[in-house]
Design a protein around this motif. Structure first.
Motif, PDB file in Angstrom:
ATOM      1  N   TYR A   1      29.456  41.154  33.436  1.00 12.36           N
ATOM      2  CA  TYR A   1      30.836  41.364  33.872  1.00 12.36           C
ATOM      3  C   TYR A   1      31.630  41.731  32.635  1.00 12.36           C
ATOM      4  O   TYR A   1      31.463  41.124  31.564  1.00 12.36           O
ATOM      5  CB  TYR A   1      31.402  40.105  34.523  1.00 12.36           C
ATOM      6  CG  TYR A   1      32.835  40.252  34.987  1.00 12.36           C
ATOM      7  CD1 TYR A   1      33.127  40.855  36.207  1.00 12.36           C
ATOM      8  CD2 TYR A   1      33.896  39.791  34.209  1.00 12.36           C
ATOM      9  CE1 TYR A   1      34.439  41.007  36.630  1.00 12.36           C
ATOM     10  CE2 TYR A   1      35.208  39.929  34.630  1.00 12.36           C
ATOM     11  CZ  TYR A   1      35.471  40.541  35.838  1.00 12.36           C
ATOM     12  OH  TYR A   1      36.768  40.694  36.262  1.00 12.36           O
TER      13      TYR A   1
ATOM     14  N   ASP B   1      35.702  43.099  31.364  1.00 15.00           N
ATOM     15  CA  ASP B   1      37.075  43.501  31.653  1.00 15.00           C
ATOM     16  C   ASP B   1      37.861  43.511  30.344  1.00 15.00           C
ATOM     17  O   ASP B   1      37.550  42.765  29.410  1.00 15.00           O
ATOM     18  CB  ASP B   1      37.736  42.557  32.657  1.00 15.00           C
ATOM     19  CG  ASP B   1      39.012  43.129  33.253  1.00 15.00           C
ATOM     20  OD1 ASP B   1      39.288  44.334  33.046  1.00 15.00           O
ATOM     21  OD2 ASP B   1      39.737  42.376  33.926  1.00 15.00           O
TER      22      ASP B   1
ATOM     23  N   SER C   1      46.906  39.934  34.211  1.00 11.25           N
ATOM     24  CA  SER C   1      45.595  40.388  34.674  1.00 11.25           C
ATOM     25  C   SER C   1      44.475  39.439  34.261  1.00 11.25           C
ATOM     26  O   SER C   1      43.339  39.551  34.742  1.00 11.25           O
ATOM     27  CB  SER C   1      45.301  41.792  34.148  1.00 11.25           C
ATOM     28  OG  SER C   1      45.155  41.791  32.739  1.00 11.25           O
TER      29      SER C   1
ATOM     30  N   SER D   1      40.621  38.045  36.422  1.00 13.62           N
ATOM     31  CA  SER D   1      39.466  38.318  35.579  1.00 13.62           C
ATOM     32  C   SER D   1      38.793  37.027  35.108  1.00 13.62           C
ATOM     33  O   SER D   1      37.564  36.937  35.080  1.00 13.62           O
ATOM     34  CB  SER D   1      39.889  39.152  34.375  1.00 13.62           C
ATOM     35  OG  SER D   1      38.758  39.596  33.670  1.00 13.62           O
TER      36      SER D   1
ATOM     37  N   LEU E   1      35.254  39.408  28.083  1.00  8.79           N
ATOM     38  CA  LEU E   1      36.681  39.639  28.291  1.00  8.79           C
ATOM     39  C   LEU E   1      37.244  40.164  26.979  1.00  8.79           C
ATOM     40  O   LEU E   1      37.435  39.408  26.018  1.00  8.79           O
ATOM     41  CB  LEU E   1      37.399  38.345  28.701  1.00  8.79           C
ATOM     42  CG  LEU E   1      36.937  37.687  29.998  1.00  8.79           C
ATOM     43  CD1 LEU E   1      37.774  36.441  30.277  1.00  8.79           C
ATOM     44  CD2 LEU E   1      37.015  38.649  31.169  1.00  8.79           C
TER      45      LEU E   1
END
Length: 623
Positions: A155, A157, A164, A168, A187
């Protein structure tokens, strides 16, 4: 109706959020993010760094690393030791700090192990462009070096606005806690957004529990698997890392005790059965035991449990040679369950094994088959004893180093390795006594994993004796975290084997016609080749300079005494031994496909190509 909020920076909010996340399996709750590793620079020092300082150790424990890749290795080993029920975060600056994460992220995702990566990123608001360490892309202005983490993350982001972070962060926890989806989670945090304040809803910081599921097998799939097993005359279980992640060792033993089906283990699955269980055949594949590979060649049914079938396991698609061989794969991940055109059993390993045991009640393999593999197993035990046997006054070979360690460790000790010739010797020879004892990272086989991994295991299991086994080539890749072990007071034991080069790749080079080119640590000879005297390096002195206690051993007897002393020490300790390079480990009992030059002027390469073609002819597609 008003919603209570708390004004924090994005970094402060993230740290508070992470401290309130938990996983839960079988009714037992675990902190999901147990701590954060970090090296600070511009990009995280004033954001995540300040947030960790403000939160304090009770809220989020902090570990200071020396190399970003090594921090990921430590976190990954920590998660593996804790059966993927807990993970750690890793924060870095922008630029090289962030790109240094890529190797560790690939290792985590390939091995299906959770780690949370928090690299700093360029300004989202772009007040200056370019800034220090920015990679300018002429047609994609929103690309940063952090995008190198996309293909190795489960994953990813980039948090370009504070708000945001909320969806997330929740998605990140979902992936980390999901046994079928887990791996590296990234992240990317622009440095200005980290420091930006926002009014966060209080519910974002509420304690959350992420259930780690144990899905049961579909009844139709279970019935088909049972029919296939009952019909098989020579079934073989291949136990992978999923057995350990699911804590399914006892369920596997129950199935084997009831049915007599023998068990082969991958590198990740070794220890799924104790080495002295009569149905344990040891490692499988290119680095496997001769008895295991012989049984695999004639097996009519392979039952994969929690394995992803790497080419080392399948001997590059040459191992399972019986024309009518079929596969049943029990795996929590459908992607892996479908490999080799198998009948699938998509389920948690422990739940699935228990269901198979119940459904197979009364079924047992033919006594002649049991007698056959037990005789083979006894023959291999004699091979191990011979490889370990040594005179106390002798300079030890590498297998004899393992034999000396085998005589010292307890059932709960953890032995760590990842690369070089040691994984092959360990897979063939090591007698695993407990489910967590054998810790070999062979999904990515990353040189430099071992020392930081020892720290990660120590943090996960304080008081457990940990042995990081490294050769000189691996040591030179990444000794930096010795300093971290000393700083944290973690008594990691380092067994440092000096063999003056890349022994594993040297052997592979010789086998494939490369004549050991560029694999020795030696001076240049007059002809320009690296065949002169060994380099006068003193790696033991280097380890001592980084703060370790060092014990030098020249003979088998001295080695055994040093290992005993290291195990009793409460300080990080290095046992340094220069080995006899004579190959004494049993040769490979199965092939591994490394392509050889199709045309060459040197005889070594031409001969190697002939051998290659003969092995390659045995490859098959399992359809």
């Amino acid at each position: 109706m008003s919603t209570t909020t708390r004004r924090l920076t994005t970094a402060q909010a993230l740290v508070r959020f992470l401290s309130a996340q938990y996983s839960e399996r079988d009714g037992v709750r675990h902190r999901l993010i147990t701590g954060t590793w970090g090296i600070f620079g511009h990009g995280n020092v004033a954001g995540i760094g300040q947030a960790l300082l403000e939160a304090g150790e009770d809220t989020m424990p902090f570990h200071q690393g020396r190399n970003e890749q090594a921090m990921v290795h430590a976190a990954v080993a920590h998660a593996r030791q804790l059966n993927r029920l807990s993970a750690q975060a890793v924060t870095t600056s922008i630029g090289p700090g962030a790109t240094n994460l890529v190797t560790g992220a690939a290792l985590a995702t390939i091995n299906r192990l959770p780690v949370l990566l928090l690299p700093g990123d360029y300004f989202a608001t772009r007040p200056a462009d370019p800034l220090l360490q920015q990679l300018e892309h002429p047609v994609e202005a929103d690309v940063s070096v952090n995008d190198t983490l996309r293909p190795v993350s489960r994953y990813f982001d980039r948090i370009t606005r504070p708000e945001s972070l909320i969806p997330s962060a929740l998605n990140a926890m979902r992936v980390l806690a999901d046994p079928a989806e887990t791996g590296a989670v990234t992240l990317a945090l622009p440095q200005d957004v980290q420091a930006e304040a926002y009014d966060w809803p209080e519910k974002f910081f509420a304690q959350r529990v992420w259930p780690v599921r144990r899905p049961a097998p579909d009844p139709v799939e279970l019935a088909a698997a049972v029919r296939a097993i009952r019909a098989a005359r020579r079934p073989l279980i291949v136990a992978g890392g999923g057995v350990h992640h699911s804590e399914a060792e006892e369920a596997l033993k129950a199935l084997v005790d009831a049915t007599g089906i023998p068990v082969a283990s991958t590198q990740a699955g070794k220890g799924s059965l104790r080495h002295d269980h009569p149905a344990d055949l040891g490692g499988i594949g290119h680095t496997g035991t001769a008895v295991c590979d012989d049984i695999a060649r004639t097996a009519d049914l392979i039952i994969g449990v929690g394995t992803r079938y790497s080419d080392f396991t399948t001997a590059s698609s040459t191992l399972f040679q019986r024309p009518d061989v079929r596969f049943v794969n029990l795996n929590i991940t459908a992607f892996d369950a479908h490999k080799l055109a198998a009948r699938t059993l998509v389920a948690d390993a422990r739940t699935g094994l228990a269901a198979l045991t119940e459904a197979l009640a009364g079924h047992r393999v033919d006594p002649a088959y049991e007698a056959e593999y037990r005789v083979g197993r006894a023959r291999w035990d004699a091979v191990v004893e011979a490889a370990y046997a040594a005179d106390d006054a002798a300079v030890p070979t590498q297998p004899q180093v393992l034999g000396a360690l085998d005589a010292v460790v307890g059932d709960d000790d953890v032995v760590i390795n990842a690369a070089g010739s040691l994984p092959g010797d360990l897979h063939k020879l090591w007698r695993a006594r407990g489910p967590r004892q054998y810790h070999v990272e062979y999904g990515y086989s990353c040189m430099g994993y071992e020392i930081p991994a020892g720290i990660g295991v120590q943090l996960a299991a304080p008081g457990t004796p940990v042995w990081s086994l490294v050769g000189d080539g691996t040591y030179l890749m990444m000794p930096t975290e010795i300093v971290t072990a000393v700083q944290e007071g973690l008594p990691v034991n380092l067994v440092l084997i000096q063999n003056h080069g890349y022994a594993s790749i040297g052997g592979l080079s010789e086998e494939t016609g490369g004549e050991r080119f560029g694999t020795a640590y030696r001076y240049r000879a007059p002809d320009g080749s690296f065949t002169g005297d060994p380099l006068p390096v003193d790696l033991a002195a280097n380890a001592a300079s980084l703060g370790m206690d060092v014990l030098r051993a020249k003979t088998v007897g001295e080695l055994r005494d040093a290992l005993v002393a290291a195990r009793a020490s409460d300080r990080p300790t290095c046992v340094y031994v220069e080995t006899d390079p004579t190959p004494t480990a049993p040769p490979a009992a199965a092939w591994w496909d490394v392509p050889v030059a199709e045309v060459a002027s040197r005889k070594a390469a031409s001969d190697a190509r002939e051998r290659y073609d003969s092995h390659a002819a045995e490859r098959r597609r399992h359809l």
